[in-house]
Design an enzyme around this catalytic site. Structure first.
Site, PDB file in Angstrom:
ATOM      1  N   TYR A 102      83.971 118.948 120.387  1.00 32.75           N
ATOM      2  CA  TYR A 102      84.296 119.142 121.722  1.00 32.75           C
ATOM      3  C   TYR A 102      85.476 119.566 121.749  1.00 32.75           C
ATOM      4  CZ  TYR A 102      84.832 117.967 126.522  1.00 32.75           C
ATOM      5  OH  TYR A 102      85.179 117.921 127.908  1.00 32.75           O
ATOM      6  N   GLU A 112      85.411 124.198 128.974  1.00 27.50           N
ATOM      7  CA  GLU A 112      84.856 123.196 128.187  1.00 27.50           C
ATOM      8  C   GLU A 112      83.907 124.111 127.240  1.00 27.50           C
ATOM      9  OE1 GLU A 112      83.043 119.330 129.242  1.00 27.50           O
ATOM     10  OE2 GLU A 112      81.272 120.418 128.924  1.00 27.50           O
TER      11      GLU A 112
END
Ligand code: GDP
Ligand code: MN
Length: 391
Positions: free
Chosen positions: A101, A189
């Site tokens: 992530y 993101e």
């Protein structure tokens, strides 16, 4: 404003981040054609502005063009958390070794960009933060220095990234930061940032993209502004923007019409306050709405039509503090709108400041049965809550 995954990844690609070279399809037939052209397994991905598509069945691997057509027809028109799928992204499928992530967002409390990374990629980050907070690595970025190499190395070490990938990870993190700054983004993101391939061809690639741009900076990003997907936002918000009104749809039942963003927030807070005080659990603001400074009758009428288009609205609360905005103009706008949109919905009106006497006089002379006067903002908010509670 939020970008779709395919738009986010295109933008990431422009900044040098490796992304799959996919194409968008709006019909199963198009998905078939794209898959055939690619000549290898593909991933069909719902393009909706919400997360968790994988879990909802909106991300599917297809080994053949026929399968791509089938999976696309399953995903198109699907409803994912209230978002209808009108487009799918057809990406060449890759073998994922592991998922990371990586994001950059604006930390308002720290007054700086915050880079977050985790070895628990693929999971929703809220869940990681909740269940294994030690796996969420944070690096604050000094905006005058930018993202420093040592920070990237820290992150790479803390998420346990194999050394072989540090160089590329550093390039991707720097590119993501440049993309964030250059785009006036509030969030970029990548989840998952995946290690794909085998042996020497092993590399890191962005398989998903979330991208939020600061609306107030869109005027200097014409290329981003045109990516707005009107199908994805509540139609009232589109209409409001065209009329020069700031409007955000919420799910309560008190329609709020206010001049000034701060006053609009206060008005919403007060309805909440009185709803709590009166034990009115199902009562709250139906929207944020700022008609802006100096609004003329036309804009007030447009705002009222937008508020009344929401079937949940049981009462409209007007809170106008005249400064540049004149009370008589607002009153004319209310009356004009009520001429066009006949409605029995009660309206509580608090009008103060510039030309408020003239405004109240106009409203009183109209003798409309559903208008309720208020002596102060608190009085108005309490009355609106009582009406919504009784409705
Ligand atoms: P989200 O659920 O909305 O976040 O959608 P993602 O784009 O992140 O996809 C969900 C999951 O699908 C990812 O975490 C991956 O595990 C998987 N996935 C996405 N693309 C590929 C791919 O090309 N190949 C394989 N095998 N899995 C993929
Ligand atoms: Mn994802």
């Amino acid at each position: 404003m939020n970008l779709h995954e395919y738009q986010a990844k295109l933008r990431f690609g422009e900044f040098g981040i490796p992304v799959p070279k996919g194409k968008v399809a709006t019909t199963p037939e198009e998905a078939f054609d794209i898959a055939r052209e690619m000549g290898k397994p593909v991933v069909i991905k719902a393009q909706v502005l919400t997360g968790g598509r994988g879990k909802a069945g909106g991300v599917k691997v297809a080994k053949t063009p026929d399968e791509a057509r089938d999976k696309a027809s399953q995903i198109l028109n699907m409803d994912i958390k209230g978002h209808i799928v009108y487009k799918v992204l057809v990406d060449p499928a890759v073998d994922i070794k592991s998922e990371i992530y990586l994001s950059i967002t604006n930390d308002r409390a720290a007054k700086r960009p915050l880079l977050m990374a985790s070895s628990a990629g693929g999971m929703e980050i809220e869940q990681v933060a909740h269940e294994m907070p030690e796996k969420l690595i944070r690096e604050y970025i000094d905006p005058s220095l930018g993202l420093r190499d040592f920070q990237v190395r820290n992150v790479a070490a803390e998420i346990g990234l194999p050394r072989a990938h540090w160089k590329q990870f550093g390039e991707i993190a720097s590119a993501l930061y440049r993309c964030y700054i250059d785009s006036d983004a509030t969030l970029v993101e990548i989840n998952p940032l995946a290690i794909v391939g085998t042996g020497d061809s092993e590399q890191i690639m962005a398989l998903d993209g979330k991208f939020s741009v600061d609306d107030n900076a869109l005027f200097r990003h014409a290329d981003l502004a045109e990516k707005r997907d009107l199908q994805e936002e509540p139609p009232e918000e589109t209409r409001a923007r065209a009329a020069g009104i700031s409007y955000v749809k919420l799910d309560g039942n008190i329609g709020c019409m206010v001049n000034g963003a701060g006053l609009a927030m206060t008005t919403m807070d007060l309805t909440k306050y009185f709803a709590d005080e009166l034990g009115a659990t199902n009562v709250g603001p139906a929207n944020f709405l700022d008609i802006g400074g100096g609004a003329k009758a036309d804009r007030v009428a447009a705002a009222l039509r937008i508020i009344l288009a929401d079937p949940k609205v049981k009462v409209v609360l007007f809170n106008i503090f005249g400064g540049i905005t004149r009370g008589d103009e607002v009153a004319r706008g209310i009356l004009q709108a009520l001429e066009e949109v006949k409605t029995p919905i009660p309206m509580v009106i608090r009008l103060a400041g510039t030309n408020s006497e003239e405004g109240l006089k106009l409203i009183n002379e109209a003798h409309l049965p559903n208008l309720v006067g208020a002596s102060s903002l608190a009085d108005a908010a309490r009355k609106a809550v009582q009406i919504a509670q009784g409705a």
